[in-house]
Design a protein around this motif. Sequence first.
Motif, PDB file in Angstrom:
ATOM      1  N   GLN A  39      -0.979  61.719  31.924  1.00 21.33           N
ATOM      2  CA  GLN A  39      -0.605  61.250  33.257  1.00 21.33           C
ATOM      3  C   GLN A  39      -1.813  60.964  34.142  1.00 21.33           C
ATOM      4  N   THR A  40      -2.994  61.330  33.677  1.00 29.94           N
ATOM      5  CA  THR A  40      -4.200  61.166  34.506  1.00 29.94           C
ATOM      6  C   THR A  40      -5.008  59.936  34.116  1.00 29.94           C
ATOM      7  N   ILE A  41      -4.439  59.038  33.299  1.00 33.19           N
ATOM      8  CA  ILE A  41      -5.172  57.865  32.830  1.00 33.19           C
ATOM      9  C   ILE A  41      -4.439  56.604  33.247  1.00 33.19           C
ATOM     10  N   CYS A  42      -5.186  55.560  33.590  1.00 35.98           N
ATOM     11  CA  CYS A  42      -4.594  54.267  33.936  1.00 35.98           C
ATOM     12  C   CYS A  42      -5.420  53.162  33.291  1.00 35.98           C
ATOM     13  N   PHE A  43      -4.943  51.913  33.416  1.00 40.41           N
ATOM     14  CA  PHE A  43      -5.527  50.798  32.663  1.00 40.41           C
ATOM     15  C   PHE A  43      -5.694  49.570  33.551  1.00 40.41           C
ATOM     16  N   ALA A  44      -6.726  48.780  33.256  1.00 34.30           N
ATOM     17  CA  ALA A  44      -6.939  47.507  33.939  1.00 34.30           C
ATOM     18  C   ALA A  44      -7.680  46.584  32.991  1.00 34.30           C
ATOM     19  N   GLY A  45      -6.962  45.630  32.403  1.00 33.23           N
ATOM     20  CA  GLY A  45      -7.602  44.706  31.481  1.00 33.23           C
ATOM     21  C   GLY A  45      -6.631  43.665  30.968  1.00 33.23           C
ATOM     22  N   GLU A  46      -7.150  42.477  30.704  1.00 33.81           N
ATOM     23  CA  GLU A  46      -6.356  41.401  30.112  1.00 33.81           C
ATOM     24  C   GLU A  46      -6.600  41.386  28.603  1.00 33.81           C
ATOM     25  N   VAL A  47      -5.549  41.127  27.839  1.00 36.50           N
ATOM     26  CA  VAL A  47      -5.650  41.126  26.383  1.00 36.50           C
ATOM     27  C   VAL A  47      -5.607  39.690  25.875  1.00 36.50           C
ATOM     28  N   GLY A  48      -6.608  39.322  25.054  1.00 40.90           N
ATOM     29  CA  GLY A  48      -6.662  37.984  24.482  1.00 40.90           C
ATOM     30  C   GLY A  48      -5.930  37.922  23.148  1.00 40.90           C
ATOM     31  N   LEU A  49      -5.807  36.702  22.601  1.00 41.40           N
ATOM     32  CA  LEU A  49      -5.060  36.506  21.362  1.00 41.40           C
ATOM     33  C   LEU A  49      -5.758  37.127  20.157  1.00 41.40           C
ATOM     34  N   SER A  50      -7.040  37.310  20.238  1.00 46.41           N
ATOM     35  CA  SER A  50      -7.756  37.918  19.115  1.00 46.41           C
ATOM     36  C   SER A  50      -7.836  39.430  19.236  1.00 46.41           C
ATOM     37  N   GLY A  51      -7.180  39.998  20.243  1.00 50.33           N
ATOM     38  CA  GLY A  51      -7.169  41.439  20.413  1.00 50.33           C
ATOM     39  C   GLY A  51      -8.302  41.966  21.259  1.00 50.33           C
ATOM     40  N   GLU A  52      -9.095  41.091  21.886  1.00 44.28           N
ATOM     41  CA  GLU A  52     -10.184  41.558  22.734  1.00 44.28           C
ATOM     42  C   GLU A  52      -9.648  41.895  24.121  1.00 44.28           C
TER      43      GLU A  52
ATOM     44  N   ILE B   6     -14.345  59.177  39.148  1.00 39.42           N
ATOM     45  CA  ILE B   6     -13.355  58.971  38.112  1.00 39.42           C
ATOM     46  C   ILE B   6     -14.094  58.453  36.884  1.00 39.42           C
ATOM     47  N   GLU B   7     -13.689  58.909  35.714  1.00 38.49           N
ATOM     48  CA  GLU B   7     -14.367  58.488  34.490  1.00 38.49           C
ATOM     49  C   GLU B   7     -13.932  57.074  34.115  1.00 38.49           C
ATOM     50  N   VAL B   8     -14.879  56.149  34.059  1.00 38.47           N
ATOM     51  CA  VAL B   8     -14.606  54.758  33.717  1.00 38.47           C
ATOM     52  C   VAL B   8     -14.933  54.559  32.237  1.00 38.47           C
ATOM     53  N   ILE B   9     -13.911  54.279  31.433  1.00 39.08           N
ATOM     54  CA  ILE B   9     -14.072  54.098  29.990  1.00 39.08           C
ATOM     55  C   ILE B   9     -14.051  52.607  29.689  1.00 39.08           C
ATOM     56  N   ARG B  10     -15.118  52.106  29.094  1.00 37.87           N
ATOM     57  CA  ARG B  10     -15.248  50.675  28.847  1.00 37.87           C
ATOM     58  C   ARG B  10     -15.048  50.391  27.359  1.00 37.87           C
ATOM     59  N   MET B  11     -14.105  49.515  27.055  1.00 44.30           N
ATOM     60  CA  MET B  11     -13.792  49.179  25.669  1.00 44.30           C
ATOM     61  C   MET B  11     -13.660  47.672  25.524  1.00 44.30           C
ATOM     62  N   SER B  12     -13.830  47.201  24.267  1.00 41.58           N
ATOM     63  CA  SER B  12     -13.821  45.761  24.033  1.00 41.58           C
ATOM     64  C   SER B  12     -12.678  45.296  23.149  1.00 41.58           C
ATOM     65  N   ARG B  13     -12.053  46.206  22.374  1.00 40.64           N
ATOM     66  CA  ARG B  13     -11.015  45.808  21.433  1.00 40.64           C
ATOM     67  C   ARG B  13      -9.790  46.701  21.587  1.00 40.64           C
TER      68      ARG B  13
END
Length: 461
Positions: A393-406, A445-452
């Motif tokens: 419950q302490t995590i949220c998301f902000a990102g657009e997903v492309g067709l290749s899964g990025e 707040i912990e910012v977790i950066r991911m690419s895939r």
Amino acid sequence: MAKVKKSFFCQQCGYESVKWLGQCPSCGQWNTFVEEIIDKGSDKTDWNQYTGEVKRSNKTISIHDVISQEERRIITRDVELNRVLGGGIVNGSIILVAGEPGIGKSTLFLQCGLQFTNTKVLYISGEESEQQIKMRADRLTAAGGEKINDQFYLLTETSTQTIFQEIKKLKPQIVIVDSVQTLQSPVIDASPGSISQIKECTSEFQRYAKETHTPVFLIGHITKEGSIAGPKVLEHMVDVVLQFEGDRHYAYRILRTLKNRFGSTSELGIYEMTDTGMRGVLNPSEILITQKEDQLSGIAIAATIEGVRPLLIEIQSLVTQSVYGTPQRTATGFDLRRLQLLLAVLEKRGGFHFGVKDVFLNIAGGIKVEDPSIDLAVLCSLLSSYEDVPLAQTICFAGEVGLSGEIRAVNKIDQRIAEAEKLGFEKIIVSKYNQSLKNTSRFNIEVIRMSRVEEVYQYLF
């Protein structure tokens, strides 16, 4: 005698024809033409005879000779309305407000007119009597003990000729018309609400607003399809188009901007319907996230932006085994085609067999979101329901997903992170490719950066 002319109008788009047509050449609809009588003779309304104003002579002028002036706005006590209008009411603007019956259009603008001080407001009603409006005004001001605007005036009339004669005597600073579909101009020999009457009445108020620099609010109806009733040209004639929407089973209402010549069209205002009228919701993220004790699968929190306003919304998903041959795909508040795209990404890039599953998606609170930055939250919500594993419950998301899964970068990421931090979230997953996000140590707040997408799945599950 004025010359009488008959014309046929399409009731869907307002296309005019001299003869009846089976199919409208403009919108392609069948059997929508209705005959209306138009009087365009010498009895044409002269606005100057109602206002007593001397019409200024227009002449060609160089743009360099025009004196730039800072636009002056009338600031209302309604913070949400000010935001949606771009900072307040611009003098001389004509504003169209439409919405479902009973959604609260009349209540909102009656309340707004009553809250003004030292401002002469004229409320024109073609649907209610003075006694009905007074009863509603007493109810709106009773609980808060607020004083009714001493310069608030009522006029229950539908004839524009009589209305403009009263306007000439009163000289109001703001005019509210409820509703434009009930008005009738003596220039047009047609019933109120017809295409020609709506066009003519709106045109008269447009001339009035521009020549006297008086803002005019036109409250309008919508059709059963949800579009604004009347011809499409009605939306082109006005300066601002507002859509008041919401589910009557919910207490919350959303005021959206469809067109605004004086500000952004991506703003929205959120209201709560109470016994004493409309109350602006200053922190909508708290009402759009369900307060719950148990952790449930299929729920993810997305950080989105509406205009310049960050919001945290709750995405709810349910993935079940399909009983029928063709799996169901149902989305409420989210684009169904976008959902199918994300399911295809999960099927192709992640190897998840959603092709044999029924998928149901809902955005809590009854709102509609078109921001692609909630893709990642939708995807994680689907995976949570698929695996039947609840997300923290302490995590949220902000990102657009492309067709290749990025995971693609989104704009205004700083505001999204700050909003999540303010509401007590401990982690937020964003795109690795956000160039503007270089220093994350300034956030608590912990910012977790991911690419895939695969990285997100391995991290969460």
